[in-house]
Scaffold this motif. Sequence first.
Motif, PDB file in Angstrom:
ATOM      1  N   HIS A   1       0.835  -1.204   0.000  1.00  0.00           N
ATOM      2  CA  HIS A   1       0.000   0.000   0.000  1.00  0.00           C
ATOM      3  C   HIS A   1       0.871   1.255   0.000  1.00  0.00           C
ATOM      4  O   HIS A   1       1.878   1.321   0.729  1.00  0.00           O
ATOM      5  N   PRO A   2       0.516   2.258  -0.797  1.00  0.00           N
ATOM      6  CA  PRO A   2       1.359   3.467  -0.859  1.00  0.00           C
ATOM      7  C   PRO A   2       1.488   4.196   0.471  1.00  0.00           C
ATOM      8  O   PRO A   2       2.440   4.957   0.657  1.00  0.00           O
ATOM      9  N   GLU A   3       0.557   3.972   1.403  1.00  0.00           N
ATOM     10  CA  GLU A   3       0.627   4.651   2.694  1.00  0.00           C
ATOM     11  C   GLU A   3       1.248   3.782   3.781  1.00  0.00           C
ATOM     12  O   GLU A   3       1.199   4.135   4.966  1.00  0.00           O
ATOM     13  N   PHE A   4       1.858   2.654   3.392  1.00  0.00           N
ATOM     14  CA  PHE A   4       2.380   1.727   4.406  1.00  0.00           C
ATOM     15  C   PHE A   4       3.322   2.421   5.385  1.00  0.00           C
ATOM     16  O   PHE A   4       3.202   2.262   6.592  1.00  0.00           O
ATOM     17  N   GLY A   5       4.260   3.193   4.893  1.00  0.00           N
ATOM     18  CA  GLY A   5       5.241   3.811   5.770  1.00  0.00           C
ATOM     19  C   GLY A   5       4.732   4.970   6.598  1.00  0.00           C
ATOM     20  O   GLY A   5       5.435   5.446   7.496  1.00  0.00           O
ATOM     21  N   SER A   6       3.512   5.428   6.326  1.00  0.00           N
ATOM     22  CA  SER A   6       2.992   6.607   7.030  1.00  0.00           C
ATOM     23  C   SER A   6       2.109   6.250   8.216  1.00  0.00           C
ATOM     24  O   SER A   6       1.596   7.145   8.882  1.00  0.00           O
ATOM     25  N   HIS A   7       1.901   4.960   8.485  1.00  0.00           N
ATOM     26  CA  HIS A   7       1.093   4.528   9.634  1.00  0.00           C
ATOM     27  C   HIS A   7       1.987   3.898  10.703  1.00  0.00           C
ATOM     28  O   HIS A   7       2.945   3.188  10.384  1.00  0.00           O
TER      29      HIS A   7
END
Length: 520
Positions: free
Chosen positions: A275-281
């Motif tokens: 997921h493109p937001e993996f690193g932001s969670h």
Amino acid sequence: MWDTEAFDGVYAGHPGRLYRRSAATFDELIAGTRCWTDREFLIHGARRLTYGQFRGALGRVRDHLADLGVVPRDRVMVFGYNSPEWVAAVFALWLHGAVPVLGNRWWSSTEIAHATGLLGLRLVLTDTPLDAACPTSPLAGLAGAFESPGTEARGADSDLDDVAVVLFTSGSSGMPKAVELSRRSVIANQQNILARNGRLPHLLDAGSPQAVSLASTPMFHIGGLSSLLTHFLTGGRIVLSEGRFDAGQVMSLIERERVQVWGAVPTMAVRVLEHPEFGSHDLSSLRSWPLGGAPVRPELLERIRTALPNLRERGLSNTWGMTEAGGFLTVADSRDLRARPATVGRPYPVVELRIDRPDADGVGEVLARSPTVMLGYAGRVDDGTVDAEGWLHTGDLGHLDGDGYLYIDGRSKDIVIRGGENIACLHVEAALATHPAVVEAAALGLAHPDLGEELAAVVVYRGGARPPTADELRRHLAEAVSSFAVPTRWLIRAEPLPTLAGEKVDKVALAAAFETSGSP
């Protein structure tokens, strides 16, 4: 009423392993949660329900079922996505002495009609309008049961080997098969899991730490149902995702609710990692990520360890089981997976394994015997899936090493596992054959980096006819099979399917044809 000691006994008329002490009724299972009355149990969107609210609602839901004409031993389908109402319906049916039938929320109208016609249902509780052969009632109508305190319901008694729940699985015969599990099965599966991880209910009290788990796997699957019961019995808090699986929603819920346990099929794991937001969670709260439902590649395990260092030492596990087994048969923990990356682990305490007719490498069909194994398929004559000695013929090919660890080497049944969903190739082939331009069809699995396998189809069209397009065939299948059972890759041709001796379709040759064709 629980322990870890197993012995050689007799159940269902054949020998097998049993626990010396075990819970016997659903009443006993529910009573064990009274020390956690004020703890939160179910989280769904903005709704937060305690154990006390949940138990208090069961009496009102049971009364509602009685008002709808449900009596003990009736079969009632619960058809919906994960929700507090879904959970309350299942528990209230158990306490009422009725049998919950867990419908797959992704079924086509044809599959719904097949399942409702097969089982002689009294009622369907549903979260979507259905055209069923029996009365229906909205699951949303149960929401009011949580709004005010109620009297806890007492359960109806029945034999341990009576049918307690019906779930569905795809098989080589086509339409979904109705698997009947006994109360002995449901309870023994839980005792296996909790005995192995040292969290049997009698070892816990009001001061025991509360695990927070995320339920994104559908509870109408055996893994989802098993996880629900495990966390209920151990005083856990269960966060329910909303609707179908969404990797972004999963990460948001893990971060917001500080989820510690998330069970998933490998496809879900891949989609979270991609997921493109993996690193932001912030996913640092995760302490356990059990995987199952499809083969787990060692590369995926290492990728998870790298992406989430908090799981590197002890958070990963791999399980093997199936609906017909009533849950899980083996488990491999993090230490096992580091030492033996391809294993699915060792059997649980009351599970026996045997390799039938092994070849020179020790590979043969895996047979399993356990008190968790199904009673049989509803509406079907005995087909030998469970033999007279209680051995379940799993259809999986595997071998055991010298230390008793199991390795799965393939499947003898013509099943494709796409993202954790079983697809019966024969079912898809039969549906394709009803298209007026189709002479014959073959469905098969192809390796896929995300889903594990994707479904492909080779269609032979009628001579002189206009070749059907892939879009036409997809539309033709839409009302006959589940959405996940519609092929994603196609070969549409005039030449006949290749066959082996005995006229069995050569699917190995067809798989090779996809590699050389460049077919999308």
